[in-house]
Design a protein around this motif. Structure first.
Motif, PDB file in Angstrom:
ATOM      1  N   PRO A 178       0.847  -1.306   0.087  1.00 20.42           N
ATOM      2  CA  PRO A 178      -0.113   0.170  -0.048  1.00 20.42           C
ATOM      3  C   PRO A 178       0.830   1.121   0.187  1.00 20.42           C
ATOM      4  O   PRO A 178       2.142   1.225   0.538  1.00 20.42           O
ATOM      5  CB  PRO A 178      -0.734  -0.235   1.322  1.00 20.42           C
ATOM      6  N   SER A 179       0.273   2.363  -0.423  1.00 20.02           N
ATOM      7  CA  SER A 179       1.105   3.674  -0.347  1.00 20.02           C
ATOM      8  C   SER A 179       1.441   3.949   1.086  1.00 20.02           C
ATOM      9  O   SER A 179       0.453   3.722   1.978  1.00 20.02           O
ATOM     10  CB  SER A 179      -0.099   4.702  -0.872  1.00 20.02           C
ATOM     11  N   GLY A 180       2.186   4.353   1.241  1.00 28.39           N
ATOM     12  CA  GLY A 180       2.980   4.677   2.732  1.00 28.39           C
ATOM     13  C   GLY A 180       3.772   3.776   3.535  1.00 28.39           C
ATOM     14  O   GLY A 180       4.086   3.772   4.597  1.00 28.39           O
ATOM     15  N   TRP A 181       3.915   2.566   2.742  1.00 26.12           N
ATOM     16  CA  TRP A 181       4.415   1.336   3.194  1.00 26.12           C
ATOM     17  C   TRP A 181       5.977   1.635   3.104  1.00 26.12           C
ATOM     18  O   TRP A 181       6.501   2.032   2.308  1.00 26.12           O
ATOM     19  CB  TRP A 181       4.413   0.072   2.333  1.00 26.12           C
ATOM     20  N   THR A 182       6.638   1.161   4.305  1.00 29.51           N
ATOM     21  CA  THR A 182       8.033   1.438   4.253  1.00 29.51           C
ATOM     22  C   THR A 182       8.541   0.074   5.135  1.00 29.51           C
ATOM     23  O   THR A 182       7.865  -0.332   5.892  1.00 29.51           O
ATOM     24  CB  THR A 182       8.588   2.628   4.930  1.00 29.51           C
ATOM     25  N   ARG A 183       9.936  -0.332   5.130  1.00 29.54           N
ATOM     26  CA  ARG A 183      10.480  -1.243   5.910  1.00 29.54           C
ATOM     27  C   ARG A 183      10.252  -1.139   7.193  1.00 29.54           C
ATOM     28  O   ARG A 183       9.943  -2.035   7.934  1.00 29.54           O
ATOM     29  CB  ARG A 183      11.869  -1.405   5.472  1.00 29.54           C
ATOM     30  N   ASN A 184      10.400   0.213   7.841  1.00 30.94           N
ATOM     31  CA  ASN A 184      10.744   0.448   9.196  1.00 30.94           C
ATOM     32  C   ASN A 184       9.482   1.016   9.865  1.00 30.94           C
ATOM     33  O   ASN A 184       9.671   1.280  11.118  1.00 30.94           O
ATOM     34  CB  ASN A 184      11.844   1.204   9.443  1.00 30.94           C
ATOM     35  N   THR A 185       8.497   1.063   8.953  1.00 31.54           N
ATOM     36  CA  THR A 185       7.168   1.474   9.747  1.00 31.54           C
ATOM     37  C   THR A 185       6.719   0.587  10.954  1.00 31.54           C
ATOM     38  O   THR A 185       6.965  -0.785  10.873  1.00 31.54           O
ATOM     39  CB  THR A 185       5.865   1.377   8.683  1.00 31.54           C
TER      40      THR A 185
END
Length: 315
Positions: free
Chosen positions: A56-63
């Motif tokens: 999804p939009s806004g996904w990052t490894r470190n979220t």
């Protein structure tokens, strides 16, 4: 451009690879900036498996946040790329704050831990899909609000898993899935289909009709229907296998389309069973239509908003 950006992200090492699940090495390949292919060796299946993940939009490894997940299952004699190859599921997913995981389902699409004459053992597809895969996807920030959908044998798997693991999925959708395995004549039909794809191994999947009926019933959505109470349901199939409104121009009819007649009988029986049990279901048992992706894509578009509502996925 998206493919270039995805490759650039990996090449520059801007994000670190996640730790392997339970000591398993997971190989990643970015298809584009929001589509990630994973491959690893599954001890449950006994071979290398894959999953295509729409992030999804806004996904990052470190979220620290997680996302609701749709697990989309392939049909038999297909692979984990089928949903993005045959439908616009990427566009549908991009409209919502949701993750989509499309895993390997096996050549025969059995969606069961093989019976193997009562001895069990590999391949354990059900364990792979319901235990191993969710644990691995948690490392990619998949949450515990889940839905599942599938076509053909993948539709059978979606509903059977929901019944056999009550509360695991908020919603289950089946498009032309086999939903009454032990209906008169259907064990012979399904075993014959598996014989064409797996040869003598077909009898290792659910077991021999008659002798191993208890195992067939244990995986039959119709028999296990009472356990679906509380899970949102969408059930659809044709009943004739003949050319329908979504048959592509110039499409050549094949004898195998007649399988939709038997699948239609199973789904009518299954929906009637749900009504008898007073379990809510959205059903579309239509007449003409192939056992094919044009019909299933239409059903996907109809079911998708219902699935998103059940997951609480925001636009």
């Amino acid at each position: 451009m998206r493919k270039f950006l995805g490759a650039l992200i990996v090449a520059l090492g801007l994000v670190a690879a996640p730790p392997a699940h339970a000591g398993t090495t997971v190989n990643e390949r970015w298809v584009d900036a929001r589509t990630l292919d994973l491959t690893w060796h599954s001890a449950n299946v006994g071979e290398d498996v894959s999953a295509r993940v729409l992030l999804p939009s806004g996904w990052t490894r470190n979220t620290r946040r997680t996302w609701p997940v749709v697990y989309a299952f392939q049909g038999g004699r297909d692979d984990y790329t089928s949903w993005t190859r045959e439908t616009d599921i990427e566009k549908l997913a991009a409209r919502y704050d949701v993750m989509v995981v499309m895993p390997s389902g096996g050549e025969n699409g059995s969606y069961v831990d093989w019976w193997n004459d009562g001895k069990g053992g590999i391949p354990r597809w059900e364990t792979f899909h319901t235990v191993e895969l969710p644990k691995l996807m948690a490392r990619y920030h998949a949450g515990t609000r889940r839905a599942t959908l599938g076509v053909s044998s993948g539709g059978q798997g979606a509903v059977a898993y929901a019944a056999r693991h009550p509360g695991m999925y908020e919603y289950a959708a089946s498009f032309s899935g086999s939903t009454h395995l032990t209906m008169d004549g259907m064990q012979l039909f399904l075993t014959t289909v598996n014989l064409l794809g797996s040869g003598p191994d077909a009898f290792r999947i659910f077991g021999l009709p008659g002798r191993d009926d208890a195992n067939w019933r244990a995986h039959d959505p119709y028999v296990q229907a009472a356990h679906l109470r509380g899970t949102g349901l969408y059930i659809s199939s044709g009943t004739t296998g003949m050319n329908g409104p979504y048959t592509p121009p110039g499409g050549v009819w094949r004898l195998t389309q007649l399988s939709e007649i038997l699948i239609g009988q199973m789904n009518r029986s299954f929906v009637d069973r749900l009504h008898t049990l007073k379990i809510p279901v959205t059903s579309h048992i239509y007449g003409d239509g192939w056992h094919a992706w044009p019909e299933w894509t239409h059903e996907l578009h109809t079911a998708w908003p219902l699935i998103m509502r059940a997951l609480g996925a925001s636009r």
